[in-house]
Design a protein around this motif. Structure first.
Motif, mmCIF file in Angstrom:
data_model
loop_
_atom_site.group_PDB
_atom_site.id
_atom_site.type_symbol
_atom_site.label_atom_id
_atom_site.label_comp_id
_atom_site.label_asym_id
_atom_site.label_seq_id
_atom_site.Cartn_x
_atom_site.Cartn_y
_atom_site.Cartn_z
ATOM 1 N N PRO A 49 18.081 38.127 6.441
ATOM 2 C CA PRO A 49 19.057 39.498 6.954
ATOM 3 C C PRO A 49 20.578 38.803 7.072
ATOM 4 C CG PRO A 49 17.921 37.740 9.405
ATOM 5 C CD PRO A 49 17.218 37.712 7.911
ATOM 6 N N ILE A 50 21.596 39.899 7.237
ATOM 7 C CA ILE A 50 23.187 39.984 6.960
ATOM 8 C C ILE A 50 23.335 39.723 8.814
ATOM 9 C CG2 ILE A 50 24.131 41.879 7.221
ATOM 10 C CD1 ILE A 50 24.850 42.625 4.113
ATOM 11 N N GLY A 51 22.909 40.195 9.517
ATOM 12 C CA GLY A 51 23.030 39.531 10.702
ATOM 13 C C GLY A 51 24.006 41.065 11.176
ATOM 14 N N VAL A 52 24.977 41.080 11.392
ATOM 15 C CA VAL A 52 25.621 42.074 12.973
ATOM 16 C C VAL A 52 25.916 43.050 11.522
ATOM 17 C CG1 VAL A 52 26.071 42.986 14.909
ATOM 18 C CG2 VAL A 52 25.861 40.712 14.057
ATOM 19 N N VAL A 53 25.372 44.946 11.996
ATOM 20 C CA VAL A 53 25.957 45.545 11.235
ATOM 21 C C VAL A 53 26.332 46.748 11.596
ATOM 22 C CG1 VAL A 53 24.700 44.987 9.040
ATOM 23 C CG2 VAL A 53 23.782 46.851 10.218
ATOM 24 N N GLY A 54 27.323 47.153 11.414
ATOM 25 C CA GLY A 54 28.331 48.245 11.841
ATOM 26 C C GLY A 54 28.116 49.447 10.988
ATOM 27 N N GLN A 55 27.947 50.589 11.983
ATOM 28 C CA GLN A 55 26.625 51.517 11.043
ATOM 29 C C GLN A 55 27.881 53.120 11.260
ATOM 30 O OE1 GLN A 55 22.623 51.194 11.249
ATOM 31 N NE2 GLN A 55 22.784 50.044 10.105
ATOM 32 N N ILE A 56 28.555 53.653 10.170
ATOM 33 C CA ILE A 56 29.054 54.662 10.647
ATOM 34 C C ILE A 56 29.001 55.983 9.744
ATOM 35 C CG2 ILE A 56 31.566 55.857 10.577
ATOM 36 C CD1 ILE A 56 32.993 52.880 11.064
ATOM 37 N N ILE A 57 28.535 57.232 10.476
ATOM 38 C CA ILE A 57 27.482 58.398 10.467
ATOM 39 C C ILE A 57 28.424 59.315 10.343
ATOM 40 C CG2 ILE A 57 25.631 59.821 10.918
ATOM 41 C CD1 ILE A 57 25.202 56.749 10.086
ATOM 42 N N PRO A 58 28.035 60.363 9.274
ATOM 43 C CA PRO A 58 29.309 61.530 9.508
ATOM 44 C C PRO A 58 28.004 62.534 9.669
ATOM 45 C CG PRO A 58 27.459 61.579 7.245
ATOM 46 C CD PRO A 58 27.602 60.578 8.279
ATOM 47 N N TRP A 59 29.114 63.757 9.922
ATOM 48 C CA TRP A 59 28.006 65.073 10.907
ATOM 49 C C TRP A 59 27.215 65.710 9.903
ATOM 50 C CZ3 TRP A 59 29.740 69.384 7.552
ATOM 51 C CH2 TRP A 59 31.569 69.205 7.213
#
Ligand code: NAD
Length: 501
Positions: free
Chosen positions: A143-153
């Protein structure tokens, strides 16, 4: 009822209000009424979420969790979401405006994504290599580690699950942020996550503004990867900020996708998908067929029929069964679309239908079609992200391809023709990541999603989507355990082997 509660963030396994004490009103775009209030996250809230995701990954054992356990958690989530499908779809329509039948389709798609990645979790993804030395060489994925995910509307829940499911399958921990306008279905989904019982810190939900909450995720040294879906300009700024920490970035950005219709195409099918390509989800689709390229010999007949059919589209509240197209997401988006109509008129394009806000409450906009366009016009080059179709005319295959590839984007594209060889020639020439022959828009969780050129970096969905959350490690094991003698002049038996690379 849920909408009466203040929507909270989910950090380290707990429902929390922001330290900022601020809240945000959430609107129904079909009525402009406030339907919920949610807490407004600050950068300090994001930092807490990141620390908990980091701890869950590094110290609490999630990085070494068993694939089968993660698959079971995803399957439980899929079951819960399936049971909640009706309510979740209604909430999506209330918050986003899309017709209920489209919301139902989205939620079912999200269920399928969870199941698909649950299946993929336990499948083999290592390799071995035949190497020249007396060694066993292999590759494992971690696993790459900790991921931040940002989503559109525009697809609030399905875009989120498209990122959460592969991240969990891979063994990552997550801090996710929905778009400011549409947090409600993701908050509801986190109630299901809470029920399933993930270890604290594995999945965290933060709410708030992109420039504050989103930027904090992108800046943080504790985050290993950012997965972003949204506009190309935002993607550009994310890439720049992420460069400071050499973070991995996955970008699913905008498009201005060509839909090419040849004279020998099945006329009714091509008309039908030209409409679907641009007016589904009110044209607020990254892969929308927002440029229609028509062969000259059928141009007049095609455009006439298309305009008649576009005028017939039933625009209304997504909760009404007869509604075929809902409202735009917000006043901001409505103003953006209106502005582009004005630009098109000033550039000299011909407005054949639509072009106006509808005279009623809600952010409703008429299905709009422009002709007499030239390739350099802004309405041809720029993503409008609304129900606005621009039409271009071509005479030859070469011209069709030149027009089709003539923007900075490369997300999607389609061709309609009954000539199989021509269809393949066109698809081969298209600089785009998602393509169709004699159809438009169907997408599959099994197949990779992403763009060429300025439409993005990386792929989501399918096995490609899982790869994006995995690091690749090589392991070399000696099968003949003895010294190399590299620094012992008198005994250099292994030296030649080591040099022989
Ligand atoms: P947007 O770029 O304005 O916002 C997307 C998300 O990014 C939101 O959550 C927002 O809060 C956040 N954000 C905004 N500024 C930020 C910053 N500086 N740092 C970090 N995060 C930030 O896009 P939008 O208006 O929500 O969505 C529309 C766009 O998304 C369109 O351009 C569309 O083409 C694109 N889109 C692409 C895909 C795809 O798969 N390629 C899918 C859906 C939408």
């Amino acid at each position: 009822m849920y909408l009466n509660d203040i929507g909270r963030m989910y950090i380290d396994g707990k429902w929390v209000m922001s330290e900022s004490g601020q809240t945000r009103k959430i609107l129904n775009p079909a009525t402009e009424e406030i339907i919920a209030t949610v807490t407004e996250g600050s950068k300090f809230d994001v930092q807490k979420a990141i620390v908990s995701a980091r701890r869950a990954f590094d110290k609490d054992g999630w990085a070494n969790s068993k694939a089968r356990d993660r698959a079971e958690l995803l399957l439980k989530l899929a079951d819960l979401l399936e049971q909640d499908c009706k309510e979740m779809s209604i909430l999506e329509t209330l918050n986003n405006g899309k017709p209920l039948r489209e919301a139902e389709y989205d939620i079912q798609d999200a269920v399928n994504q969870l199941k698909y990645y649950a299946g993929l979790t336990t499948k083999p993804h290592g390799q071995t290599y035949d190497v020249p030395d007396d060694m066993q060489s292999m590759v494992v994925r971690e696993p790459i580690g900790v991921v931040g995910q940002i989503i559109p509307w525009n697809y609030p829940l399905v875009m989120a699950i498209q990122k959460i499911a592969p991240a969990i399958a891979a063994g990552c921990t997550v801090v996710i942020k929905p778009a400011e306008q549409t947090p409600l279905t993701l908050i509801r989904f986190f109630h299901l996550i809470d029920q399933v019982g993930f270890p604290n810190g594995v999945l965290n939900l933060v709410l708030g503004e992109g420039k504050i909450v989103g930027t904090e995720l992108v800046k943080s040294e504790l985050i290993d990867k950012i997965a972003f879906t949204g506009g190309t300009e935002t993607g550009r700024s994310i890439m720049k900020v992420a460069a400071d920490t050499i973070k991995k970035v996955g970008l699913e950005l905008g498009g201005k996708s060509p839909n090419i219709v040849f004279a020998d195409a099945d006329f009714e099918t091509a008309i039908d998908y030209a409409l679907f390509g641009i007016f589904a989800n009110q044209g607020q689709v990254c892969s929308a067929g927002s440029r229609l390229l028509i062969e000259e010999s059928i141009y007049e007949r095609f455009v006439e029929e298309l305009v008649n059919r576009a005028k017939d589209i039933e625009v209304g509240n997504g909760m009404d069964e007869s509604t075929e197209m809902g409202p735009l997401i917000s006043q901001v988006q409505l103003d953006r679309v209106l502005n582009y109509v004005q630009i098109g008129l000033e550039e000299g394009a011909t407005l054949l239908c639509g072009g106006k806000r509808m005279n009623r409450k809600g952010f409703f906009f008429e299905p709009t079609i422009f002709t007499n366009t030239t390739p350099s016009m802004r309405i041809v080059q720029e993503e409008i992200f609304g129900p606005v179709l621009v039409i271009q005319k071509f005479k030859t295959e070469e011209e069709a391809l030149e027009l089709a590839n003539g923007t900075k984007y490369g997300l999607a594209g389609a061709v309609f023709t009954n000539d199989v060889a021509k269809a393949h020639r066109i698809i081969k020439g298209l600089r785009a990541g998602i393509t169709w022959i004699n159809t438009y828009h169907p997408t599959f969780n099994e197949a990779p999603w992403g763009g060429y050129k300025q439409s993005g970096i990386g792929r989501e969905l399918g096995t490609f989507g899982l790869e994006e959350y995995l690091e690749v490690k090589q392991i070399n094991i000696s099968l003949s355990v003895q010294p190399s003698n590299w620094f012992r002049k008198k005994n250099r038996t292994l030296q030649s082997k080591l040099v022989n690379k």
